[in-house]
Design a protein around this motif. Structure first.
Motif, mmCIF file in Angstrom:
data_model
loop_
_atom_site.group_PDB
_atom_site.id
_atom_site.type_symbol
_atom_site.label_atom_id
_atom_site.label_comp_id
_atom_site.label_asym_id
_atom_site.label_seq_id
_atom_site.Cartn_x
_atom_site.Cartn_y
_atom_site.Cartn_z
ATOM 1 N N LYS A 136 0.836 -1.198 0.000
ATOM 2 C CA LYS A 136 0.000 0.000 0.000
ATOM 3 C C LYS A 136 0.872 1.249 0.000
ATOM 4 C CE LYS A 136 -3.739 2.492 0.302
ATOM 5 N NZ LYS A 136 -4.574 2.671 -0.894
ATOM 6 N N ARG A 137 0.567 2.188 -0.931
ATOM 7 C CA ARG A 137 1.306 3.445 -1.026
ATOM 8 C C ARG A 137 0.409 4.603 -0.592
ATOM 9 N NH1 ARG A 137 1.852 1.104 -5.969
ATOM 10 N NH2 ARG A 137 1.215 2.825 -7.320
ATOM 11 N N SER A 138 1.017 5.617 -0.036
ATOM 12 C CA SER A 138 0.267 6.807 0.334
ATOM 13 C C SER A 138 -0.137 7.573 -0.915
ATOM 14 C CB SER A 138 1.093 7.692 1.260
ATOM 15 O OG SER A 138 2.313 8.052 0.627
ATOM 16 N N GLY A 139 -1.108 8.474 -0.763
ATOM 17 C CA GLY A 139 -1.624 9.215 -1.895
ATOM 18 C C GLY A 139 -2.816 8.514 -2.519
ATOM 19 N N LYS A 140 -3.456 9.180 -3.484
ATOM 20 C CA LYS A 140 -4.607 8.631 -4.192
ATOM 21 C C LYS A 140 -4.289 8.476 -5.674
ATOM 22 C CE LYS A 140 -7.419 8.518 -0.651
ATOM 23 N NZ LYS A 140 -7.857 7.231 -0.074
ATOM 24 N N ARG A 141 -4.936 7.477 -6.300
ATOM 25 C CA ARG A 141 -4.689 7.206 -7.710
ATOM 26 C C ARG A 141 -5.990 6.920 -8.444
ATOM 27 N NH1 ARG A 141 -1.346 5.496 -4.374
ATOM 28 N NH2 ARG A 141 0.771 6.328 -4.502
ATOM 29 N N SER A 156 -9.256 11.186 -21.591
ATOM 30 C CA SER A 156 -10.036 11.245 -20.349
ATOM 31 C C SER A 156 -9.134 11.524 -19.157
ATOM 32 C CB SER A 156 -10.807 9.936 -20.148
ATOM 33 O OG SER A 156 -11.776 9.764 -21.166
ATOM 34 N N ALA A 157 -7.977 10.847 -19.102
ATOM 35 C CA ALA A 157 -7.051 11.069 -17.995
ATOM 36 C C ALA A 157 -6.549 12.508 -17.978
ATOM 37 C CB ALA A 157 -5.882 10.090 -18.084
ATOM 38 N N LEU A 158 -6.198 13.031 -19.134
ATOM 39 C CA LEU A 158 -5.734 14.418 -19.202
ATOM 40 C C LEU A 158 -6.830 15.390 -18.772
ATOM 41 C CD1 LEU A 158 -3.809 14.117 -22.567
ATOM 42 C CD2 LEU A 158 -2.776 14.961 -20.454
ATOM 43 N N ALA A 159 -8.053 15.147 -19.247
ATOM 44 C CA ALA A 159 -9.161 16.035 -18.900
ATOM 45 C C ALA A 159 -9.504 15.949 -17.410
ATOM 46 C CB ALA A 159 -10.385 15.696 -19.749
ATOM 47 N N LEU A 160 -9.461 14.731 -16.860
ATOM 48 C CA LEU A 160 -9.765 14.563 -15.437
ATOM 49 C C LEU A 160 -8.704 15.214 -14.555
ATOM 50 C CD1 LEU A 160 -11.047 10.898 -15.629
ATOM 51 C CD2 LEU A 160 -12.400 12.849 -14.829
ATOM 52 N N GLN A 161 -7.444 15.070 -14.939
ATOM 53 C CA GLN A 161 -6.386 15.726 -14.158
ATOM 54 C C GLN A 161 -6.553 17.239 -14.197
ATOM 55 O OE1 GLN A 161 -3.373 17.606 -15.295
ATOM 56 N NE2 GLN A 161 -3.032 17.963 -13.104
ATOM 57 N N LYS A 162 -6.906 17.770 -15.359
ATOM 58 C CA LYS A 162 -7.138 19.212 -15.465
ATOM 59 C C LYS A 162 -8.341 19.611 -14.603
ATOM 60 C CE LYS A 162 -7.843 22.979 -18.772
ATOM 61 N NZ LYS A 162 -8.970 23.574 -18.018
ATOM 62 N N GLY A 163 -9.383 18.764 -14.609
ATOM 63 C CA GLY A 163 -10.554 19.062 -13.793
ATOM 64 C C GLY A 163 -10.235 19.107 -12.310
ATOM 65 N N LEU A 164 -9.391 18.194 -11.859
ATOM 66 C CA LEU A 164 -8.963 18.215 -10.456
ATOM 67 C C LEU A 164 -8.134 19.466 -10.160
ATOM 68 C CD1 LEU A 164 -7.942 14.461 -10.062
ATOM 69 C CD2 LEU A 164 -9.839 15.582 -8.875
ATOM 70 N N ALA A 165 -7.190 19.757 -11.048
ATOM 71 C CA ALA A 165 -6.331 20.928 -10.840
ATOM 72 C C ALA A 165 -7.135 22.224 -10.824
ATOM 73 C CB ALA A 165 -5.257 20.979 -11.923
ATOM 74 N N ILE A 205 5.920 5.058 -11.757
ATOM 75 C CA ILE A 205 5.380 6.319 -12.280
ATOM 76 C C ILE A 205 4.305 6.917 -11.373
ATOM 77 C CG2 ILE A 205 5.909 5.715 -14.664
ATOM 78 C CD1 ILE A 205 2.910 5.237 -15.081
ATOM 79 N N SER A 206 3.803 6.121 -10.422
ATOM 80 C CA SER A 206 2.817 6.653 -9.462
ATOM 81 C C SER A 206 3.251 6.281 -8.053
ATOM 82 C CB SER A 206 1.426 6.100 -9.766
ATOM 83 O OG SER A 206 1.418 4.682 -9.704
ATOM 84 N N PRO A 207 4.355 6.847 -7.596
ATOM 85 C CA PRO A 207 4.946 6.440 -6.310
ATOM 86 C C PRO A 207 4.155 6.972 -5.117
ATOM 87 C CG PRO A 207 6.131 8.311 -7.186
ATOM 88 C CD PRO A 207 5.127 7.920 -8.239
ATOM 89 N N HIS A 213 -2.829 14.006 -2.487
ATOM 90 C CA HIS A 213 -2.427 14.158 -3.893
ATOM 91 C C HIS A 213 -3.009 13.025 -4.736
ATOM 92 C CE1 HIS A 213 0.161 15.283 -7.290
ATOM 93 N NE2 HIS A 213 0.277 13.978 -7.495
ATOM 94 N N TRP A 214 -3.441 13.378 -5.948
ATOM 95 C CA TRP A 214 -3.988 12.393 -6.887
ATOM 96 C C TRP A 214 -3.069 12.236 -8.099
ATOM 97 C CZ3 TRP A 214 -8.564 9.489 -6.871
ATOM 98 C CH2 TRP A 214 -9.378 9.680 -5.750
ATOM 99 N N ASP A 215 -2.669 11.008 -8.379
ATOM 100 C CA ASP A 215 -2.037 10.676 -9.655
ATOM 101 C C ASP A 215 -3.123 10.132 -10.578
ATOM 102 O OD1 ASP A 215 0.586 11.433 -9.249
ATOM 103 O OD2 ASP A 215 1.202 9.491 -8.463
ATOM 104 N N VAL A 216 -3.289 10.758 -11.737
ATOM 105 C CA VAL A 216 -4.262 10.302 -12.734
ATOM 106 C C VAL A 216 -3.477 9.556 -13.804
ATOM 107 C CG1 VAL A 216 -6.088 10.957 -14.326
ATOM 108 C CG2 VAL A 216 -5.726 12.274 -12.215
ATOM 109 N N ILE A 217 -3.689 8.254 -13.875
ATOM 110 C CA ILE A 217 -2.838 7.365 -14.666
ATOM 111 C C ILE A 217 -3.530 6.993 -15.977
ATOM 112 C CG2 ILE A 217 -1.625 5.152 -14.672
ATOM 113 C CD1 ILE A 217 -1.878 5.476 -11.468
#
Length: 337
Positions: A136-141, A156-165, A205-207, A213-217
């Motif tokens: 288990k790693r800290s952070g959200k993905r 979709s990933a690019l748009a979702l990351q922009k939406g979060l930001a 790539i998603s440490p 913090h959210w990594d959108v993969i």
């Protein structure tokens, strides 16, 4: 990764727009980096950029010719080599996401050396990866998955990351394919990693990161696709997603490149949860991203509403109609606001 800009996008002589998805992706998300396009006779794909000769492009300031199209298996057709060599002779660097290194082709290697030009092989890296551990790693993905390949997982990933930001939620886009790497200027082409190490590469790539913090993969392939399921599964296990979004193109009846039928959205949700629980028991679906590019606006809106109601999930076309329904749901599910 540092690739000189602006770009001349090479579309070759591909037979449909999907085969030129790298060119379209870079242009859609980084238009300021793109100067023009160059095609070969018979090409069925086109961007909104002007057609340019190599001479015109270099005189206009182009620095790199990006191979913006792909064939099955990421091979380089022999008849493209002449144009690549000519581009090098005109003083352009070359960037490509092929499954072979550009420098392994003698004519290309010789032209690059003679003209002191760079060859950027986006699918190759000097990094080495351990096997995945599943700890288990800290952070959200968040991972985008699909009912097929080439259905909009990257967009979709690019748009979702922009939406979060846009809501001041700490987030990053994690690229796993050649086009995403060109857009983000970092990442790992996950389909070029030896299968034993795919989940380890996804962990890389998603440490572990801050809890908020959210990594959108960016997803790859599809769990139901006979050709690409192995890549999708390794990426799912290594990404350890807390949330996933199912991407779907509603006009297809069979999966791209094979005769296998398109699975239902519910089948994809169920299988993703079943397999994803290996590394994250709390994995959940948070929305549907419907690629409505081939539909009229009214048809698109009606279908999105119908699918959302059928699955009791927020649904949208993230590029056409925005990401708010899914972002709202994520914020509620994970108590972000």
């Amino acid at each position: 990764m540092s690739i000189s800009k602006p770009y001349l996008l090479f579309l070759g002589d591909v037979k449909d727009e999907l085969a030129a998805k790298t060119a379209h992706g870079v242009l859609d998300w980084r238009p300021e980096w793109c100067l023009g396009q160059i095609t070969l006779p018979g090409c069925k794909a086109h961007t909104t950029l002007s057609e340019m000769s190599l001479t015109d492009a270099t005189e206009a300031g182009a620095k790199t010719m990006v191979i913006g199209c792909v064939n099955a298996g990421g091979v380089l057709p022999d008849h493209w080599i002449e144009t690549i060599v000519d581009a090098l002779n005109h003083g352009l660097d070359i960037a490509a996401g092929l499954h072979i290194e550009l420098g392994s082709i003698p004519a290309i290697a010789e032209a690059a050396a003679k003209n002191n030009r760079k060859l950027h092989d986006l699918r190759f890296t000097d990094l080495t990866f351990p096997t995945g551990k599943g700890d288990k790693r800290s952070g959200k993905r968040l991972l985008t998955v699909g009912t097929d390949c080439s259905v909009g997982k990257k967009y979709s990933a690019l748009a979702l990351q922009k939406g979060l930001a846009d809501r001041n939620i700490s987030s990053d886009f994690c690229a796993t394919g050649q086009t995403g790497i060109l857009i983000a200027e970092r990442g790992v082409a996950i389909d070029s990693v030896v299968s034993d190490f795919i989940s380890g590469a996804a962990e890389h790539i998603s440490p572990a990161t801050k809890d908020d913090h959210w990594d959108v993969i960016e997803g790859q392939g599809a769990l139901h696709h006979p050709s690409f399921a192995s890549v999708s599964l390794g990426l799912l296990h290594g990404s350890q997603p807390d949330a996933f979004v199912v991407c779907h193109e509603p006009t297809r009846s069979t999966m791209r490149g094979v005769s296998a039928p398109i699975p239902s959205i519910q089948d994809v949700i169920d299988l993703t949860i079943q397999l994803g629980r290996l590394t994250n028991p709390d994995i959940r679906c948070v929305g549907l991203a419907i690629n409505t590019m081939m539909l009229s606006e009214n048809h698109a809106k009606n279908l999105i509403e119908e699918l959302g109601e059928a699955h009791k999930l927020p649904a949208t076309d993230p590029v056409r109609f925005g990401t708010d329904p899914i972002i709202d749901h994520i914020c509620a599910e994970f108590k972000l606001v």
